[in-house]
Design an enzyme around this catalytic site. Structure first.
Site, PDB file in Angstrom:
ATOM      1  CB  SER A  96      49.839  24.621   5.174  1.00 50.85           C
ATOM      2  OG  SER A  96      48.622  23.921   5.275  1.00 50.85           O
ATOM      3  CD  GLU A 130      48.133  27.856  12.372  1.00 57.08           C
ATOM      4  OE1 GLU A 130      47.831  27.862  11.161  1.00 57.08           O
ATOM      5  OE2 GLU A 130      49.314  27.863  12.786  1.00 57.08           O
ATOM      6  CG  HIS A 159      46.698  27.464   7.949  1.00 58.18           C
ATOM      7  ND1 HIS A 159      47.619  26.804   8.727  1.00 58.18           N
ATOM      8  CD2 HIS A 159      46.675  26.806   6.752  1.00 58.18           C
ATOM      9  CE1 HIS A 159      48.125  25.795   8.037  1.00 58.18           C
ATOM     10  NE2 HIS A 159      47.582  25.775   6.838  1.00 58.18           N
TER      11      HIS A 159
END
Length: 547
Positions: free
Chosen positions: A212, A335, A443
């Site tokens: 991330s 995600e 994610h």
């Protein structure tokens, strides 16, 4: 007659330039596919890699940590850097801060302080405003043992302490006035290069990995001339590539925000160094407390990451060259479900979906076109039905958020890298489905498998801990570790994985019901939609040499 207990080995002591450190020994336990008995790992936790960034060193460039006498205990992970008490959507109520500034420390796990093993430096995510290397998710013992690696995690400055810009905060030594968290990351890489041999690591074989915001940091560090030669390979996972308005403040907006913050706290901008950290962070959160459309400045609508400063960040990722280093690039299948699961109304109807999509497009700077909103929803619903996936509003919004904010940039930049860089790229599509109330492959779903911590109580119910999950974790650790060792990701549990090219069937799909397979990139039609919608970056055929 029972035999006498075997004496325990003495705690390991590593000798660094700043002083000696006493670590601990841990037996991380086996992972699926690990040969032989579980190995012990030496852990050195809470190791200071720079002077505390407090008082006059708040908003200053990193300074070396003063040396110490004797042997310093290194047996406790650092506290979190000061941050909101819990991750929350950007529109959530203000939360009281937790953590402290005096915690910019590193953790090191090594199979043996003797030898010279590849080093994997992991940068945690959290939107540049939250997260910590102290999280049990990022315990590096299993990965170090399974991969025969030295694993390093670390804290860095976050929020307004780490990411912003104002010339009145210029450091008298470096003249830098921005991106202090990124400066910490640079200092950590340089510290590892000069220090890691004391922990059994090879200073000439450092791989950067992060997820991330951490994946974005990996990308930016790999582009810095200052670190050229210090980094051998990169593993950006679900990278939140920096761009405005959604992920960063424009320089002018950063100046405005810092001046407004100083005004609220009744000091001048340099006087922000004297304000209590929790009070400063609370005022910062309050300044951005409204929904993104209601923010007092136009940029930094979702997150406030690195600011273009002309030095460390000369431009946003999409306008810069790609790192000319071997890269193992990872994206997850869904995600966006990280942000939407449990955060949206149930049931959610089409009218609500159109409203949410419109707000999302505006946050990304795409304007208020109702036609674009309708086209986005229609395209994603058609793709979902054609591919046999959920076409309900919540599922569609998760796909729209994930593709527009992550997958599109990740894939298009991987394509550019395959065309422009001499170094090989490997692209992974991670698709292990989580259990309800989550859905898809959100994610950050990779981290528990990379570190072998999916079986921890806080993860087990969501990610699973059966034979399949253990095999998946071992495979992912194999691939990343072998990449760090040799530059070629391999595992006995996965097929041979060729380097990525934009038009080939060479994406590794990992975690699906069919098992690991090399195939064409899935859901390519959704990414082409963002090309036609004018989303950035442009597809590789239209991108210039500099992006």
């Amino acid at each position: 007659m029972t035999s006498a207990a075997q004496p325990q080995p003495p705690p390991p002591v590593a000798h660094t330039r700043a002083g000696a450190l006493r670590g601990t020994v841990t037996a991380p336990g086996p992972t699926a596919g690990s040969p032989g008995r579980p190995r012990t790992v030496a852990a050195f936790l809470g190791v200071p890699y720079l002077a505390p960034p407090t008082g006059p060193l708040r908003f200053a460039s990193p300074r070396p940590h003063p040396p110490w006498d004797g042997i310093r205990p290194a047996d406790r992970k650092p506290r979190a850097f000061v941050q909101p008490s819990a991750p929350a959507p950007v529109t959530a109520p203000i939360r009281a801060p937790i953590g402290t500034e005096d915690t910019v420390h590193a953790n090191i796990w090594t199979p043996d302080i003797r030898g010279s093993r590849p080093v994997l430096v992991y940068i945690h995510g959290g939107g540049w405003q939250a997260g910590t290397a102290a999280s049990p998710t990022f315990d590096g013992a299993r990965l170090a043992a399974h991969g025969d690696l030295v694993v390093v995690t670390f804290n860095y400055r976050l929020g307004p302490f780490g990411f912003g810009l104002h010339e009145q905060l210029a450091d008298p030594g470096t003249e830098l006035c921005a991106n202090w968290g990124l400066q910490d990351q640079i200092a950590l890489v340089e510290w590892v290069r000069t220090t890691i041999a004391a922990f059994g690591g090879d200073p000439e074989n450092i791989t950067l990995c992060g997820t991330s915001a951490g994946g974005s940091s990996v990308w930016q560090l790999a582009l810095l001339p200052r670190l050229r030669g210090a980094i051998r390979r990169i593993v950006p996972i679900s990278a939140g590539h920096v761009w405005a308005p959604a992920y960063a403040l424009e320089p002018a907006d950063a100046r405005t925000a810092f001046e407004a913050l100083a005004g609220r706290l009744r000091v001048d901008v340099p006087g922000l160094r004297t304000v209590d950290a929790e009070r400063l962070l609370t005022a910062w959160q309050d300044y951005f407390a409204n929904a993104p459309d209601g923010h007092p400045v136009a940029s930094g609508r979702g997150y406030r990451g690195p600011v273009v400063d002309g030095e460390l960040v000369p431009a946003y990722d999409i306008h810069r060259p790609v790192p000319d280093l071997p890269a193992l690039v990872v994206t997850t299948a869904t995600e966006g479900s990280f942000y939407t699961a449990g955060a949206l109304p149930h049931p959610c109807d089409d009218a609500e979906l159109h409203t949410m999509v419109g707000a999302h497009l505006r946050m990304g700077g795409a304007g208020r076109s109702e036609q674009l909103v309708a086209e986005t929803v229609a395209h994603y619903r058609a793709c979902a039905r054609e591919e046999g996936r959920g076409s309900d509003p919540v599922s569609l919004f998760a796909e729209i958020v994930g593709d527009s904010m992550f997958r599109h940039q990740i894939v298009r930049l991987a394509e550019r890298g395959a065309r422009e860089s001499r170094a090989p790229r490997f692209l992974m599509h991670f698709e292990h489905a989580v259990r309800p109330p989550g859905f898809g492959t959100p994610h950050e779903a990779t981290s528990p498998f990379l570190f072998g911590t999916h079986g921890l109580p806080q993860h087990r119910e969501i990610f699973g801990d059966g034979p399949g999950e253990r095999r998946l974790s071992a495979t992912l650790m194999d691939l990343v570790a072998s990449f760090a060792h040799t530059g070629v990701p391999r595992s006995e549990h996965a097929p041979e994985w060729p380097a990525f090219t934009p038009d080939g069937a060479n994406t590794l799909r990992l975690g699906g019901a069919a098992g690991p397979q090399v195939a064409a990139l899935p859901k390519a039609a959704q990414l082409r939609f963002w090309d036609s919608a004018g989303w950035h970056p442009a597809p590789v055929e239209r991108a210039g040499a500099g992006g």
